[in-house]
Design an enzyme around this catalytic site. Structure first.
Site, PDB file in Angstrom:
ATOM      1  N   GLY A  30       0.692  -1.322  -0.051  1.00  0.00           N
ATOM      2  CA  GLY A  30       0.062  -0.205  -0.046  1.00  0.00           C
ATOM      3  C   GLY A  30       0.774   1.477  -0.093  1.00  0.00           C
ATOM      4  CB  SER A 121      -1.397 -13.879  -1.497  1.00  0.00           C
ATOM      5  OG  SER A 121      -0.021 -14.675  -1.518  1.00  0.00           O
ATOM      6  CB  SER A 122       1.570 -16.305  -5.800  1.00  0.00           C
ATOM      7  OG  SER A 122       2.605 -16.172  -4.980  1.00  0.00           O
ATOM      8  CB  CYS A 123      -0.327 -18.291  -1.029  1.00  0.00           C
ATOM      9  SG  CYS A 123      -1.470 -17.336  -0.073  1.00  0.00           S
ATOM     10  CE1 TYR A 150      -2.846 -13.087   3.510  1.00  0.00           C
ATOM     11  CE2 TYR A 150      -1.667 -14.407   1.915  1.00  0.00           C
ATOM     12  CZ  TYR A 150      -2.238 -13.143   2.551  1.00  0.00           C
ATOM     13  OH  TYR A 150      -1.718 -11.949   1.874  1.00  0.00           O
ATOM     14  CE  LYS A 154      -4.828 -11.115   0.799  1.00  0.00           C
ATOM     15  NZ  LYS A 154      -5.434  -9.788   0.590  1.00  0.00           N
ATOM     16  N   PRO A 177      -0.069 -10.833  -6.803  1.00  0.00           N
ATOM     17  CG  PRO A 177       0.485  -9.595  -5.123  1.00  0.00           C
ATOM     18  CD  PRO A 177      -0.611 -10.054  -5.869  1.00  0.00           C
ATOM     19  CG  HIS A 193       6.416 -12.846   3.875  1.00  0.00           C
ATOM     20  ND1 HIS A 193       5.558 -11.718   4.186  1.00  0.00           N
ATOM     21  CD2 HIS A 193       5.488 -13.852   3.690  1.00  0.00           C
ATOM     22  CE1 HIS A 193       4.319 -12.025   3.813  1.00  0.00           C
ATOM     23  NE2 HIS A 193       4.166 -13.228   3.690  1.00  0.00           N
ATOM     24  CD1 TRP A 216      14.066 -21.692  10.461  1.00  0.00           C
ATOM     25  CD2 TRP A 216      12.129 -22.232   9.961  1.00  0.00           C
ATOM     26  NE1 TRP A 216      13.321 -21.433  11.737  1.00  0.00           N
ATOM     27  CE2 TRP A 216      12.031 -21.776  11.428  1.00  0.00           C
ATOM     28  CE3 TRP A 216      10.684 -22.652   9.394  1.00  0.00           C
ATOM     29  CZ2 TRP A 216      10.933 -21.733  12.275  1.00  0.00           C
ATOM     30  CZ3 TRP A 216       9.577 -22.274  10.255  1.00  0.00           C
ATOM     31  CH2 TRP A 216       9.648 -22.150  11.568  1.00  0.00           C
TER      32      TRP A 216
END
Length: 327
Positions: A30, A121-123, A150, A154, A177, A193, A216
């Site tokens: 934003g 979101s691409s998820c 999530y 979306k 995105p 992230h 990780w």
């Protein structure tokens, strides 16, 4: 132009003097969109912080949108986080995001907002979707379990936008995105992230003189990253050049392994120690690369390369390091 859902609208330059409400104007995306709009001559870009306006409060959202009566609206507000946050608080990510989206979109409809851009979101795409992921892969398979709540929220936002087009004939659109990064990202240890988390980790290791950094997973998953300033440029371009019911993927069309990304960040920061990988931790989706053909057909391609974008973000982070390390 008549789209496949019967909406008649010809995309054109937006009125620079009209009210544009950017919901989530202080966040990563934003804030970049607000900067871009102002740079492009928009004179009435408005927004409120989460302390000034709780987007989960339906009455307050309706009152605010009714007060400002925007002609255009970009919905960039969302509760976001990395694998740990999404895995730990799935109810929060599902409930908060559905309420935010429903309130803002319903308020926009009630106030006849002409042009709305919903950002997802691409998820939203299946965990094992064919790579690169096309827009028509949506709802064709199982989601990644670590962020499925999530993702469902979306997906609901996309469906909401498409439903408004079908029922009310308004030229609302949505964009998906890839992984975003840049100024005003979340650098907290538990909520960030992967890319901002790596920037903070390597920067702190360099400052503290640590001999090694532990990340990780295996480092083998492949991820695509887009700088927030590029995303903002794409949002304005799509609002002025694209109309259709299907969401549009926004990315670079190129990906790298997490290991390669970590190496780039370490080099930019100047960390000279060793990088170790904790393979007991989850990797997440093995690859997530977007097919950006539709975006290219609309006349837009990414301009900021990964190393340039990382350098810009590290510079921004270092100017605010003291405050951000306290988070």
């Amino acid at each position: 132009m008549t789209s496949s859902d019967g909406v008649e609208y010809t995309p054109t330059a937006l009125d620079r003097d009209a009210v544009v409400y950017v919901a989530g104007h202080r966040g990563l995306v934003g804030s970049a969109i607000s900067r871009k709009l102002k740079q492009e001559g928009f004179t009435r870009v408005v927004g409120k912080t989460s302390t000034e306006l709780d987007l989960k409060n339906r009455d307050d959202v309706f009152a605010y949108v009714g007060e400002i009566t925007p002609r255009y609206l970009v919905l960039a507000a969302a509760k976001v986080g990395g694998i740990l946050a999404n895995s730990t608080y799935p109810v929060d990510f599902l409930s908060d995001n559905i309420r935010i989206q429903s309130n803002v979109l319903d308020a926009a409809l009630a106030n006849d907002v002409e042009r709305v851009m919903f950002l997802g979101s691409s998820c939203i795409y299946p965990k094992f979707a064919e790579q690169p992921i096309r827009e028509d892969s949506l709802l064709t398979g199982h989601l990644e379990p670590t962020n499925d709540a999530y993702a469902i929220a979306k997906i609901a936002g996309i469906m909401h936008t498409q439903a408004v087009r079908r029922q009310y004939g308004l030229p609302w659109i949505s964009a998906m995105p890839t992984n975003l990064y840049g100024p005003n990202d979340n650098f907290t240890p538990t909520g960030s992230h992967v890319l901002p988390a790596l920037i903070r980790r390597y920067d702190e290791a360099a400052l503290d003189g640590s001999a090694s950094v532990t990340n990780w997973g295996t480092g083998s998953p492949r991820r695509e990253f887009l700088h927030a300033d590029d995303m903002a440029d794409a949002v304005l371009h799509l609002m002025e050049h694209y109309d259709g019911p299907e969401q549009v993927n926004v990315g670079t069309g190129k990906d790298s392994t997490i290991r390669e990304i970590a190496e780039t960040i370490a080099e930019v920061i100047g960390f000279e120690g060793e990088t170790e990988w904790d393979t007991t931790k989850p990797d997440g989706t093995p690859q997530k690369l977007l097919d950006v053909s539709k975006l290219a057909e609309a006349g837009w391609t990414a301009k900021i390369g990964l190393r340039e974008g990382v350098t810009r973000t590290v510079d921004w982070y270092r100017l605010r390091r003291a405050a951000l390390r306290g988070l």
